[in-house]
Every structure is written in C-alpha cells, then in structure tokens.
Design a protein around this motif. Sequence first.
Motif, mmCIF file in Angstrom:
data_model
loop_
_atom_site.group_PDB
_atom_site.id
_atom_site.type_symbol
_atom_site.label_atom_id
_atom_site.label_comp_id
_atom_site.label_asym_id
_atom_site.label_seq_id
_atom_site.Cartn_x
_atom_site.Cartn_y
_atom_site.Cartn_z
ATOM 1 N N VAL A 138 43.162 33.379 40.839
ATOM 2 C CA VAL A 138 43.473 34.733 40.360
ATOM 3 C C VAL A 138 42.253 35.626 40.535
ATOM 4 O O VAL A 138 42.367 36.771 40.995
ATOM 5 N N HIS B 33 46.288 42.155 36.045
ATOM 6 C CA HIS B 33 44.930 42.156 35.486
ATOM 7 C C HIS B 33 44.397 43.573 35.263
ATOM 8 O O HIS B 33 43.937 43.901 34.153
ATOM 9 N N LEU C 18 51.616 33.610 36.629
ATOM 10 C CA LEU C 18 51.946 33.441 38.047
ATOM 11 C C LEU C 18 51.888 31.979 38.498
ATOM 12 O O LEU C 18 52.197 31.684 39.661
ATOM 13 N N ALA D 163 48.867 39.833 40.989
ATOM 14 C CA ALA D 163 47.680 39.423 40.226
ATOM 15 C C ALA D 163 46.828 40.649 39.874
ATOM 16 O O ALA D 163 46.363 40.799 38.737
ATOM 17 N N VAL E 91 46.961 35.916 33.537
ATOM 18 C CA VAL E 91 47.597 36.191 34.830
ATOM 19 C C VAL E 91 47.916 34.866 35.523
ATOM 20 O O VAL E 91 49.019 34.676 36.054
ATOM 21 N N GLY E 92 46.949 33.932 35.481
ATOM 22 C CA GLY E 92 47.157 32.621 36.100
ATOM 23 C C GLY E 92 48.333 31.887 35.487
ATOM 24 O O GLY E 92 49.155 31.301 36.194
ATOM 25 N N ARG F 259 51.651 38.252 46.162
ATOM 26 C CA ARG F 259 50.917 37.490 45.144
ATOM 27 C C ARG F 259 49.633 38.218 44.753
ATOM 28 O O ARG F 259 49.294 38.302 43.567
ATOM 29 N N THR F 260 48.898 38.755 45.719
ATOM 30 C CA THR F 260 47.652 39.487 45.446
ATOM 31 C C THR F 260 47.954 40.749 44.646
ATOM 32 O O THR F 260 47.268 41.068 43.668
#
Length: 182
Positions: A160, A139, A153, A135, A149-150, A131-132
């Motif tokens: 984010v 970005h 995801l 993101a 991005v939010g 997930r990191t």
Amino acid sequence: MDKSLGSNAESETRDHLGVFAKNRVALIRYASTITGDAGWAEDVVQDAWTRFIAAAAVQTIHEPDRLLFRIVRNLALDARRRRAFESRLFAQDEIDAAQRIASDMPSAQARVEAASELAHVMDAVSRLPERTRNAFLLHRVEGLTLVEVGTRLGLSKSLVHELVVSALEHCRKALRPGGPRR
C-alpha cells in the motif's frame, strides 16, 4: 466703541467675572445640548470666557449675559460641525485601511490556478491503475491509515505504501510544467 483705561476697567472685569460665574452652569448645560458632550461643553465655555474677556477689553458690553450665551452657541456649533467632519474623515480612513488589509480569501487568479491544478490532479488520478488509484484515494482523500487501506484492499502495508508513493509521484509529474497531461 473704545474703552478708556482707568480704575473703572478693574471694576468691570470683576463684574464680568461675576456674570460668568453666575451663568457658568447654565452655559455648560446649553453648550452640552448643542455639542452632545459634557466634556466638549466645558471646553466651549472656557473658550467663550477667553473670547468674552478679549471683547470686553476693547469695547463696552451692555448685555454681558446675552453676549456670553451667543459666544457659547457659536463655539458649540463650530465644535459640533468640526466633530461631524472629523468623524466622516476618520471613518473614511478606517474604511480605506480595512480595504488595504489582506483578505483571507484567495484572489480570483489563485482560485483559477487552484481549480486548474485540481483538474490536472484529478485527471492524473483517473489515469492510475485501479488498485493504485483505490489505495491513493482511501489513504489521501478518505484519511485511512496504510494498515486500514491494506486491510480493506487485502494488501500488505508495504505494498500500500508503494502504491501511494507511486500515485503521489504520478500526480507531481502531472503538475510540473511539461508533465504528462492529456
């Protein structure tokens, strides 16, 4: 043969001036064909006149027209050789100066260092939680805003932001000397 000074010298000077005036245009044309430049040809003819008068002061000149043309020819050839030499000399100076100018291209060492840093960053990014990593890449690599991005995801903008900051800190640590590297 030396000339004796007398009233005849003044008459000869007028005669020589007449010869020069009569041939001036032809002399310039002749010098111009050798030098390739009308301005230089004018200078050559003026120099020829001063040399001609200097020669006439110390010797009797039997064929003044011929001597003038010979002086012009010699001076014009010298001028052409000098110009060619100066062109080569200054062209080399320009090449040397161009080689001393800093290039916009990075040096070989800088390219190697950048490639090494990129490899460390890519390695650090690959070790991030999924997930990191997603993101961060959306970005920083794809250029999406935190909100975009939010949305993509299914995360809040603030989460984010925390993920991207966390990923950046992880990459910075990987680049520090002694930082976490595999």
